[in-house]
Design a protein around this motif. Structure first.
Motif, mmCIF file in Angstrom:
data_model
loop_
_atom_site.group_PDB
_atom_site.id
_atom_site.type_symbol
_atom_site.label_atom_id
_atom_site.label_comp_id
_atom_site.label_asym_id
_atom_site.label_seq_id
_atom_site.Cartn_x
_atom_site.Cartn_y
_atom_site.Cartn_z
ATOM 1 N N CYS A 156 -29.727 1.452 68.775
ATOM 2 C CA CYS A 156 -29.944 2.672 67.992
ATOM 3 C C CYS A 156 -31.530 3.234 67.737
ATOM 4 C CB CYS A 156 -29.244 2.555 66.846
ATOM 5 S SG CYS A 156 -27.285 2.458 67.004
ATOM 6 N N GLY A 157 -32.181 2.193 67.471
ATOM 7 C CA GLY A 157 -33.755 2.456 67.089
ATOM 8 C C GLY A 157 -34.373 2.780 68.544
ATOM 9 N N THR A 173 -21.367 9.270 57.020
ATOM 10 C CA THR A 173 -20.284 8.849 57.413
ATOM 11 C C THR A 173 -20.360 7.261 58.348
ATOM 12 O OG1 THR A 173 -20.367 9.909 59.424
ATOM 13 C CG2 THR A 173 -19.308 11.151 57.750
ATOM 14 N N GLY A 174 -21.525 6.881 58.458
ATOM 15 C CA GLY A 174 -21.532 5.634 59.112
ATOM 16 C C GLY A 174 -21.221 4.625 58.090
ATOM 17 N N VAL A 185 -33.825 11.351 60.006
ATOM 18 C CA VAL A 185 -32.854 12.297 59.580
ATOM 19 C C VAL A 185 -33.560 13.324 58.904
ATOM 20 C CG1 VAL A 185 -30.699 13.063 58.675
ATOM 21 C CG2 VAL A 185 -30.758 10.719 60.079
ATOM 22 N N GLY A 186 -34.438 13.107 57.680
ATOM 23 C CA GLY A 186 -34.939 13.788 56.918
ATOM 24 C C GLY A 186 -36.286 14.675 57.590
ATOM 25 N N ALA A 224 -27.322 8.016 66.047
ATOM 26 C CA ALA A 224 -27.978 6.698 65.940
ATOM 27 C C ALA A 224 -27.795 6.305 64.487
ATOM 28 C CB ALA A 224 -29.264 6.712 66.499
ATOM 29 N N THR A 225 -28.190 6.902 63.616
ATOM 30 C CA THR A 225 -28.185 6.745 62.262
ATOM 31 C C THR A 225 -26.673 6.301 61.568
ATOM 32 O OG1 THR A 225 -29.854 8.314 61.789
ATOM 33 C CG2 THR A 225 -28.858 7.275 59.908
ATOM 34 N N VAL A 226 -25.857 7.188 62.274
ATOM 35 C CA VAL A 226 -24.304 6.765 61.674
ATOM 36 C C VAL A 226 -23.983 5.244 62.230
ATOM 37 C CG1 VAL A 226 -22.028 7.374 62.292
ATOM 38 C CG2 VAL A 226 -23.388 9.018 61.877
#
Length: 535
Positions: free
Chosen positions: A234-235, A195-196, A178-179, A68-70
């Motif tokens: 994504c959120g 890579t997003g 992600v962290g 989702a972050t990508v």
């Protein structure tokens, strides 16, 4: 007698406890486990504690968060590069100069980074998931509303401020999630999520060029607004680790209530102007420390050097992405081939960033402290590569420039957040990211307009790339030399502390020998009268 027996038994029990090897193992295990929990708590910013709080899984649903972050980074950080496709059409439609048109991506990128404190407040109150969804709604509505703009000022407000704020509320909580989900594989997860940006750089220019040829710039903005609404999806998949954030939010609300009551009591006791100023400062300073880590600029020299270097880098880091297509088309290159250069740049990022993620995710690189030097080297190469673009405008030369620029850009993007997470504690990462975002926003706001002024005054795009080369190379050298000097100073402090410890460890032994030398010893040559007088 009974008291003497009790004392003797107590001494025997204490000696048995001290000499029993089985009693030391649980204590040692408890100390080791507590130390491990403390290290993980610091690294995850409270994601794990000894009271059974949420634990970073380093996998599982975390890979869904990475995916989702990508997509979020593809639709936010890479989106300002699409404005270069519409650059000429916006100039012709609004009869605007290069400086006026360049304010559109400049405001968008500046608000994207300047919204860090607002994003931090919303994350504390609502959580990462709700903040990302709000950002997706704002960015989609902003781009859809910009398709109806009649003046450049309206375009500044809709495409610049509203859309940029939506981008800020979307990408920063994604990086934070992600962290929190990864500790051991954090370098690999950050490099993979970066890579997003590459995905957006390779697909969005081609999509924008297709939409521009089919619907014009207004229809393209309307369709892109619908694309940006996917940030809400994504959120929605970024679920929190547990109930700990809610408890922290409640404790934060109670702390805010206590601060408000304290401020009211202060204002009631001191009704003058001084009392009101002190009351406002008592509420503003904790807010700044919690959401904008100004104290780290003084207490953490590594963070200070990194923040200054990255901010200076951003003055010319994004400008080539905005002016590459206008630079190529101004010297006779077709629009499709110029858009192809941007797509190649994105494809290079797509191939290089996963490779760097795999390499940096190896066990031999985990816990390494050399990522800052690798990051500074990549920034230096990225800055020097702009000289290639300023030399000639043929397709082979620009292709070589795109390859070198894309490779170095991939390394910079893969290590940008990793170096920051290694520089500060994870509990201070959101506030540190907010402060760096504010500093970056100033440079991102000035970069494209200054480049537009340079083009308007000289009628040459090459000077823009030479200026970007100077800013990028000097930023890389500054970060490299600063970290090297700080590491040398830290090594000297460690050596001096070891020498002081050695000296202090020797001092008790000398005292014991002195005491032993001067201990009273009975003399055998004394007679009975001397012994009686001694007694």
């Amino acid at each position: 007698m009974t008291e003497g027996v009790r004392v003797h038994q107590a001494q025997a029990n204490s000696a048995a406890v001290e000499t029993d090897p089985g009693s030391e193992e649980p204590d040692q295990q408890e100390e080791d486990s507590s130390s491990i929990l403390e290290v993980q708590h610091r690294s995850t910013g409270g994601a794990e504690d000894s009271s059974g709080g949420p634990v970073a899984p380093d996998g599982g649903w975390g890979w869904v968060v990475v995916a989702a972050t990508v997509l979020v980074l593809a639709m936010t950080l890479a989106f300002p590069s699409c404005i270069g496709i519409f650059y000429t059409d916006l100039q012709n439609n609004f009869q605007a100069s290069n400086t006026e048109t360049s304010w559109v991506p400049a405001i968008m990128m500046a608000v994207l980074h300047a919204g860090g404190p607002i994003c931090s407040v919303l994350v504390e109150c609502l959580g990462c998931r709700a903040t990302i969804i709000i950002g997706g709604i704002l960015s989609g509505l902003g781009m859809a509303a910009s398709s109806f703009a009649q003046t450049m000022v309206e375009l500044y407000i809709t495409a610049g401020i509203i859309t940029g704020m939506g981008f800020s509320l979307s990408f920063q909580p994604s990086i934070t999630m992600v962290g929190h989900y990864f500790v051991r594989r954090r370098v690999f997860a950050n490099a993979l999520s970066s890579t997003g940006t590459a995905l957006g750089l390779s697909t969005l220019p081609l999509l924008a060029n297709y939409l521009l040829s089919s619907f014009g710039w207004r229809g393209s903005f309307l369709v892109l607004g619908g694309v940006l609404l996917n940030c809400c999806v994504c959120g929605a998949v970024m679920r929190p680790l547990g109930a700990k954030p809610k408890m922290e939010a409640r404790s934060g609300q109670t702390d805010n209530r206590q601060l408000k009551t304290n401020c009211l009591s202060i204002t009631q006791e001191r009704e003058g102007l001084k009392g009101r100023l002190r009351a406002t400062l008592s509420t503003v300073m904790p807010f700044l420390r919690r959401h904008m880590a100004f104290d780290l600029l003084c207490s953490n020299p590594y963070f200070c050097a990194y923040a200054l270097g990255v901010s200076w880098m951003m003055l010319g880091f994004v400008v080539p992405l905005v002016y590459l297509v206008p630079y190529a088309t101004a010297y006779g290159m077709e629009q499709d081939r110029a858009a192809l250069l941007m797509a190649i740049l994105g494809l290079i990022n797509i191939t290089v960033r996963p490779a760097t993620a795999l390499v940096f995710g190896l066990p031999r690189f985990r816990g390494s402290h050399n990522f800052a030097y690798l990051f500074a080297t990549a920034v230096l190469i990225n800055g020097l590569s702009n000289c290639i673009c300023g030399m000639a405008t043929s397709f082979p030369v620009l292709l070589a420039y795109v390859i070198v620029f894309g490779f170095s850009m991939s390394l910079v993007g893969s290590l940008l957040f990793t170096v920051l997470m290694d520089t500060v504690e994870m509990s201070r990462f959101p506030s540190a990211l907010g402060l760096i975002s504010i500093m970056e926003s100033v440079m991102l706001l000035l970069g494209p307009p200054l480049a537009g002024m340079l083009v308007d005054s000289t009628s040459q795009y090459a000077y823009v790339f030479f200026a970007c080369s100077i800013t990028g190379s000097t930023a890389g050298l500054f970060i490299m030399l600063s970290f090297y000097w700080l590491d040398r100073q830290k090594c000297r402090e460690v050596k001096s502390s070891f020498t002081h410890k050695d000296i202090n460890s020797l001092k008790p032994s000398t005292k014991m020998t002195i005491d032993c030398d001067y201990s009273p010893v009975p003399l055998h040559g004394n007679n009975i009268r001397d012994m009686e007088t001694d007694v």
